[in-house]
Design a protein around this motif. Structure first.
Motif, PDB file in Angstrom:
ATOM      1  N   ALA A  29      -8.934  67.664  41.395  1.00 15.96           N
ATOM      2  CA  ALA A  29      -9.173  66.184  41.314  1.00 15.96           C
ATOM      3  C   ALA A  29      -8.434  65.456  40.468  1.00 15.96           C
ATOM      4  O   ALA A  29      -7.858  66.465  39.863  1.00 15.96           O
ATOM      5  N   ASN A  30      -7.941  64.242  40.627  1.00 23.63           N
ATOM      6  CA  ASN A  30      -7.374  63.330  39.460  1.00 23.63           C
ATOM      7  C   ASN A  30      -8.227  62.226  38.405  1.00 23.63           C
ATOM      8  O   ASN A  30      -9.101  61.520  39.760  1.00 23.63           O
ATOM      9  N   THR A  51     -23.534  63.786  40.445  1.00 19.71           N
ATOM     10  CA  THR A  51     -23.133  62.388  41.243  1.00 19.71           C
ATOM     11  C   THR A  51     -24.492  62.042  42.721  1.00 19.71           C
ATOM     12  O   THR A  51     -24.827  62.849  42.859  1.00 19.71           O
ATOM     13  N   ASN A  91     -11.298  59.303  47.781  1.00 21.79           N
ATOM     14  CA  ASN A  91     -11.977  58.726  47.388  1.00 21.79           C
ATOM     15  C   ASN A  91     -12.409  59.269  46.195  1.00 21.79           C
ATOM     16  O   ASN A  91     -12.135  59.891  45.358  1.00 21.79           O
ATOM     17  N   SER A  92     -13.016  57.838  45.847  1.00 26.91           N
ATOM     18  CA  SER A  92     -14.000  58.339  44.107  1.00 26.91           C
ATOM     19  C   SER A  92     -15.133  59.007  43.864  1.00 26.91           C
ATOM     20  O   SER A  92     -15.645  58.457  44.837  1.00 26.91           O
ATOM     21  N   LEU A 116     -17.967  58.588  40.771  1.00 23.70           N
ATOM     22  CA  LEU A 116     -18.793  58.889  39.601  1.00 23.70           C
ATOM     23  C   LEU A 116     -19.565  59.805  39.226  1.00 23.70           C
ATOM     24  O   LEU A 116     -20.279  60.211  40.420  1.00 23.70           O
ATOM     25  N   THR A 166     -15.034  58.931  36.524  1.00 25.25           N
ATOM     26  CA  THR A 166     -14.968  58.586  37.762  1.00 25.25           C
ATOM     27  C   THR A 166     -13.815  59.278  38.292  1.00 25.25           C
ATOM     28  O   THR A 166     -12.599  58.964  37.698  1.00 25.25           O
ATOM     29  N   VAL A 167     -13.751  60.115  39.153  1.00 27.48           N
ATOM     30  CA  VAL A 167     -12.316  61.051  39.641  1.00 27.48           C
ATOM     31  C   VAL A 167     -12.067  60.782  41.047  1.00 27.48           C
ATOM     32  O   VAL A 167     -13.165  60.609  41.699  1.00 27.48           O
ATOM     33  N   THR A 168     -10.623  61.062  41.873  1.00 24.55           N
ATOM     34  CA  THR A 168     -10.574  60.939  42.622  1.00 24.55           C
ATOM     35  C   THR A 168     -10.103  62.101  43.363  1.00 24.55           C
ATOM     36  O   THR A 168      -9.069  63.099  42.785  1.00 24.55           O
ATOM     37  N   TYR A 169     -10.590  62.785  44.440  1.00 28.37           N
ATOM     38  CA  TYR A 169      -9.639  63.317  45.230  1.00 28.37           C
ATOM     39  C   TYR A 169      -8.869  63.377  46.071  1.00 28.37           C
ATOM     40  O   TYR A 169      -9.539  62.570  47.480  1.00 28.37           O
ATOM     41  N   ASN A 170      -7.934  64.316  46.152  1.00 29.70           N
ATOM     42  CA  ASN A 170      -7.351  64.176  47.257  1.00 29.70           C
ATOM     43  C   ASN A 170      -6.409  65.073  48.133  1.00 29.70           C
ATOM     44  O   ASN A 170      -5.890  65.370  48.868  1.00 29.70           O
TER      45      ASN A 170
END
Ligand code: CA
Ligand code: CA
Ligand code: CA
Ligand code: CA
Ligand code: ZN
Length: 680
Positions: free
Chosen positions: A367-368, A336, A345-346, A348, A378-382
């Motif tokens: 991640a989600n 990445t 944020n996401s 890729l 592409t995943v999102t980290y919260n």
């Protein structure tokens, strides 16, 4: 991380000033411009290598040197994702040309260079490979200044492999290929060729359809110049292309002219060698390397690119045998360009698994979604923390798995500093506290100047483009993280700059960029170059502003970002070797808006600097009630004065204020105007 920031910023923005749209065959000239010093140094090393004068005596070119190659196909899922067969055809053409194989196009009146190419059979970790990396990325259409990003996506040790990139377009389709020279920046090492000039099986891009773009480009990698380098140079050995037995050529030949003779200073005066691989003629026209070119390339291999052809490296890359490798099992791999992100944020991920994998299983801790089976997810980290990423890749011959531990770092930056912010470069410390300088070439960069006449105080920030030959290099001043939401209303970024061109052709550029997602994405909010950047007359001597009125003011609304508690703003100089650029008096949230033109000359303040009183002349054409505030550099209100509607002049006592910079802010009910003065 700084490097990633720069790459991402380059990825997002186009430097239109430098865009060149006419067809140019090869982008090597631009590379030489941008790497002037390393090219000259390497050329000296090559020229000084004794083989140049004694290669035959010493027999140095008698044995064949084998060069391992890796081909990175950077595609976006279209026709540019060329077949393995097309790649193999390019390797065949390279060997026909460099070995002068009988009954091929390479069998012209030139020499066998004793250089041979091998599509590597082992990757840098020694795993079985077909020597082809495929990555789906928008960089398939890239501009040559983005070249380091191709290396960042995928690059094998350039001391051990020639990295060849196949892409869809270069510089908007104006260039077929470009290459690095020996001794240059590692993140640009190798060559880049467009997909429809690569190999000889596609046959859609005549007259550049026979694979000789790669022959030409890889010769630059071995240290050859164009035959027309430096035009009709008088010294045929120590000038021009630095090869004695190639006749001088004035400018590139195109097509396949039969009697071209662009230089008559050669003795005897012979025709241009349009068949030479290092001219720009058609693929079918080119079939010559001279003995001098062979010796020069062999010198490069002996003096600079020494490791790549050693037996130990041939064994390590699988190029020590002619055995045809097939049925390599999957090798899982990915990357990445955003290893650190703000929470929420996401990211890729680019898949670069080897050997034509057919299925993938990704696992993303923290991640989600937490898993995926697509090529580039592409995943999102919260959640805050550092997280592993795992990829399992499968092909017909096996399954492989790779896990990068703590690969992604998710941060939650504390809120930036509250507005207003001001920086006038008055402290002798540079960079001033809170400012970071981004100077990726470790060369010329922003510095403090006390010689020019400044609009504020005695100093500013300056960058010397006049002596900067690293064309296209960016140097950024990154302001401290700012809490824009701390400001009541819309904050503006204000600053003053001064600049002169050194030549009509030089286009230094000043950009301002802002990020509200921890530097993952930057948006351009200000851009000036050339005449719109210039404040003084064009001059070839160093530009030194001699008056504070010659400076121009920028007022940039930050309305789109005013809710951000963590904004990163950077001022970027993109050098083109022009002239000095100065920046001073940077303010954010000092005013909620400035309407320069509407209110110009409406208010005047004097004297400046002032000691006991500061006077304001108010030509109040709007006949509105005025609110006048006197602010210190931190934006703190130190005097509040209200006034009626009449035109008037007022004097504000300031004897009790400590020495320094102050601002007078006038609000007419609609616009804020801010003026600065010095109390001393
Ligand atoms: Ca020559
Ligand atoms: Ca001639
Ligand atoms: Ca200053
Ligand atoms: Ca620099
Ligand atoms: Zn070239």
């Amino acid at each position: 991380m700084q490097r990633n920031l720069l790459f991402l910023f380059l990825f997002t923005f186009q430097f239109n000033a430098n865009a060149q749209q006419e067809f140019n065959f090869c982008g090597f000239e631009k590379y030489v411009q941008q790497n002037f010093h390393s090219v000259n140094e390497a050329n000296e090393t090559i020229l000084n290598y004794p083989q140049k004068v004694s290669s035959h005596k010493h027999g140095l070119t008698d044995t064949v040197k084998i060069i391992p190659v890796v081909v990175h196909v950077i595609h976006n899922g279209g026709i540019e994702n060329i077949s393995d067969e097309q790649i193999e055809s390019q390797l065949r053409v390279l060997n026909e040309d460099f070995r002068k194989i009988a009954e091929t196009n390479g069998d012209g009146s030139g020499v066998d260079t004793k250089i041979e190419f091998c599509l590597s059979k082992k990757n840098p970790e020694g795993k079985c490979t077909n020597g082809i990396v495929r990555i789906q990325s928008l960089l398939t259409n890239h501009d040559s200044y983005e070249r380091p990003m191709l290396s960042q996506l995928s690059s094998w040790d350039p001391d051990r492999y020639v990295n060849i990139y196949v892409v869809k377009t270069i510089d908007g389709g104006s260039v077929l290929g470009y290459a690095s020279f020996p001794g240059g920046p590692i993140d640009q090492d190798g060559l880049v060729v467009v997909y429809n000039a690569f190999g000889d099986t596609l046959n859609v891009n005549a007259p550049y359809n026979l694979g000789r773009t790669a022959t030409h480009e890889i010769s630059h990698w071995f240290g050859l110049y164009h035959t027309f380098n430096n035009g009709c140079a008088a010294d045929t050995c120590n000038d021009g292309d630095y090869v004695c037995d190639t006749p001088p050529v004035a400018t590139a030949n195109f097509g396949c002219p039969s009697n071209a003779n662009s230089c008559s200073n050669d003795f005897p005066n012979v025709n241009d060698q349009v068949e030479n691989y290092m001219d720009y003629t058609n693929d079918a026209c080119k079939n010559i390397f001279t003995a001098g070119q062979r010796d020069r390339m062999q010198s490069t291999l002996n003096a600079i690119r020494f490791e790549i052809w050693q037996d130990s490296n041939l064994a390590a890359t699988g190029c020590d045998s002619d055995e045809v490798v097939s049925n390599c099992a999957a090798v899982a791999d990915f990357i990445t360009l955003q290893p650190q992100v703000c929470v929420g944020n996401s990211v890729l991920f680019y898949n670069k698994s080897l050997n034509n994998c057919t299925s993938f299983l990704w696992s993303f801790t923290g991640a989600n979604p937490s898993s995926s089976t697509i090529l580039n997810p592409t995943v999102t980290y919260n959640t805050l923390g550092s997280f592993d990423v795992k990829l399992i890749a499968t092909n017909a011959f096996g399954t492989d798995s790779v896990t990068f531990i703590n690969y992604i770092t998710v941060v939650n930056p504390s809120a930036g500093i509250a507005l207003p912010y001001h920086e006038g470069f008055e402290s002798s410390l540079f960079p001033p506290a809170g400012i970071t300088i981004e100077n990726s070439d470790n060369g010329i960069t922003w510095e403090r100047d006390t010689i020019a006449v400044h609009p504020e105080g005695i100093a500013s920030a300056k960058i010397n483009n006049l002596i900067n030959t690293n064309y296209g290099q960016t140097d950024a001043m990154i302001l401290p993280n700012l809490n824009l939401s701390s400001f009541n209303g819309t904050p503006y970024l204000t600053f003053k700059w001064a600049y002169a061109k050194s030549d009509a052709l030089y286009t230094d550029q000043l950009l301002v960029l802002i990020s509200t997602d921890c530097g993952v994405n930057f948006t351009q909010i200000f851009s000036k170059s050339g005449s719109s950047l210039a404040t003084g007359p064009t001059q070839i001597t160093p530009y030194i502003p001699d008056s504070n009125t010659i400076w121009k003011s920028a007022n940039v609304s930050l309305a789109n970002y005013e809710s951000s508690s963590n904004a990163i703003i950077k001022l970027v100089n993109v050098t083109d070797g022009g002239n000095n650029l100065y920046v001073d008096d940077i303010g954010i949230g000092i005013t909620t808006g400035v309407n320069e033109t509407a209110n110009e000359n409406t208010f005047t303040i004097f004297p400046n600097p002032a000691t006991d009183f500061i006077n304001l002349t108010l030509v109040n054409k709007f006949q509105s009630a005025l609110e006048i505030s006197l602010l210190d550099v931190l934006g703190k209100n130190v005097r509040e004065i209200s006034l009626g509607k009449a035109n008037s002049q007022i004097s504000i006592p300031i004897a009790d204020l400590s020495d320094g910079i102050y601002f007078i802010r006038i609000f007419d009910g609609e616009h804020f105007n801010t003026y600065k003065f010095i109390k001393n």
